[in-house]
Enzyme design. Structure first.
Site, short mmCIF file in Angstrom:
data_model
loop_
_atom_site.label_atom_id
_atom_site.label_comp_id
_atom_site.label_asym_id
_atom_site.label_seq_id
_atom_site.Cartn_x
_atom_site.Cartn_y
_atom_site.Cartn_z
N ASP A 1 0.84 -1.19 0.00
CA ASP A 1 0.00 0.00 0.00
C ASP A 1 0.88 1.25 0.00
O ASP A 1 1.78 1.38 -0.84
CB ASP A 1 -0.96 -0.06 1.20
CG ASP A 1 -2.09 0.94 1.13
OD1 ASP A 1 -3.04 0.69 0.36
OD2 ASP A 1 -2.04 1.94 1.86
N ASP B 1 -7.93 -8.90 -3.40
CA ASP B 1 -7.90 -7.47 -3.12
C ASP B 1 -8.77 -6.73 -4.14
O ASP B 1 -8.46 -6.73 -5.33
CB ASP B 1 -6.45 -6.97 -3.20
CG ASP B 1 -6.32 -5.49 -2.87
OD1 ASP B 1 -7.34 -4.82 -2.63
OD2 ASP B 1 -5.17 -5.00 -2.84
#
Length: 298
Positions: free
Chosen positions: A124, A251
């Site tokens: 991230d 995801d």
């Protein structure tokens, strides 16, 4: 800078699977009023350093399953908390949180600890920021272990998953971090979910949590976008190190299609390592990823 909040130590007293000693730096140049927290495990004279950078809205607790794998392989493992997260201080003024201020903190941190032969372990925001540094810090990095992240170049479609996440985050300024992690990582216990929320006693501590989704460069002129485009070109033509990319296939924000586009930008990057049950917070499946990365690195 305004009010600076510091999470009480007692909130970190009983964290499952997290028996690591805290370390602090309190005088980074330009950030002298703030205390930065990091973990430092394994031998300091190891030939390599695994530098673990977390994302939003997590902290170094994210890497508790990977740190022992790297340390048991005889390597030094360092994991820092961004300002606004974890055990690091949390300025209450949202204007403090910018792309370049956080990038500068990482750079200063690397120089302060004199880290070299770095394997960047990122997920991230750890990748959004961390991947921009090797180009400007020659001789420091030689490997990447990348999980569910992007380069914020401002000229690529971020996708419906990210736009939905950003909208949801903006609609929930007092984000329930424990609930979010429990929903996205269903194998976590209630105590593990609570550990992710430990840094944030109330809404005042969540300025960084609120700001990060809005700092992703989504337009060519956005802060960090031009730098990230230069980094993309550098990674494609000049990166000399090894790369291992793992992707959590479930995801919905930064899934396999986006990760494969990132893979194509990195010189000599092998195919993605797919974790079928893995979600956005892939280090929560970190035992498997860490072992596979070490195997790939040889």
């Amino acid at each position: 800078m305004g009010e600076i909040l510091r999470t009480p130590d007692e909130r970190f007293a009983h964290l499952p699977g997290f028996d690591f000693a805290p370390h602090y730096i309190e005088d980074l140049t330009g950030f002298e009023d703030l205390r930065l927290h990091y973990l430092d495990e394994g031998p300091h004279d190891a030939d390599r350093v695994f530098l673990c950078l977390h994302g939003e809205p997590t902290w170094s607790y994210l890497y508790r399953k990977m740190i022992p794998v790297f340390a048991s392989a005889g390597q030094r493992v360092v994991a820092m908390d961004f300002f606004g997260f974890g055990r690091s201080d949390k300025p209450a003024d949202e204007s403090f949180y910018t792309f370049f201020s956080h990038r500068e903190v990482i750079r200063l941190f690397i120089e302060r600890l004199e880290l070299r032969a770095i394997t960047l372990v990122c997920q991230d925001w750890g990748g959004v920021l961390g991947l921009t540094l090797p180009m400007d810090m020659p001789g420091r990095f030689d490997r990447f272990l990348i999980m569910n992240t992007i380069l914020g170049t401002g000229d690529a479609i971020l996708g419906e998953g990210f736009l939905n996440w950003r909208a949801w985050s903006n609609d929930h300024p007092d984000m329930d971090v424990a609930k979010l992690l429990g929903r996205t990582c269903k194998h976590l216990t209630a105590d593990e979910c609570a550990a992710y929320a430990a840094p944030f006693p109330d809404v005042r501590y969540k300025a960084g949590v609120r700001r990060f989704p809005n700092l992703i460069p989504d337009r060519p002129e956005f802060p960090g976008a031009e730098l990230s485009r230069r980094v993309r070109a550098w990674l494609n033509s000049q990166w000399q190190g090894q790369t291992f990319i793992a992707v959590g296939m479930k995801d919905p924000v930064l899934g396999p299609a986006i990760m494969d586009e990132l893979r194509k930008t990195i010189r000599n990057c092998p195919p993605l390592y797919e974790v079928p049950e893995g979600g956005h917070f892939l280090p929560e499946w970190g035992d498997e990823v860490a072992h596979q990365a070490l195997k790939a690195f040889g």
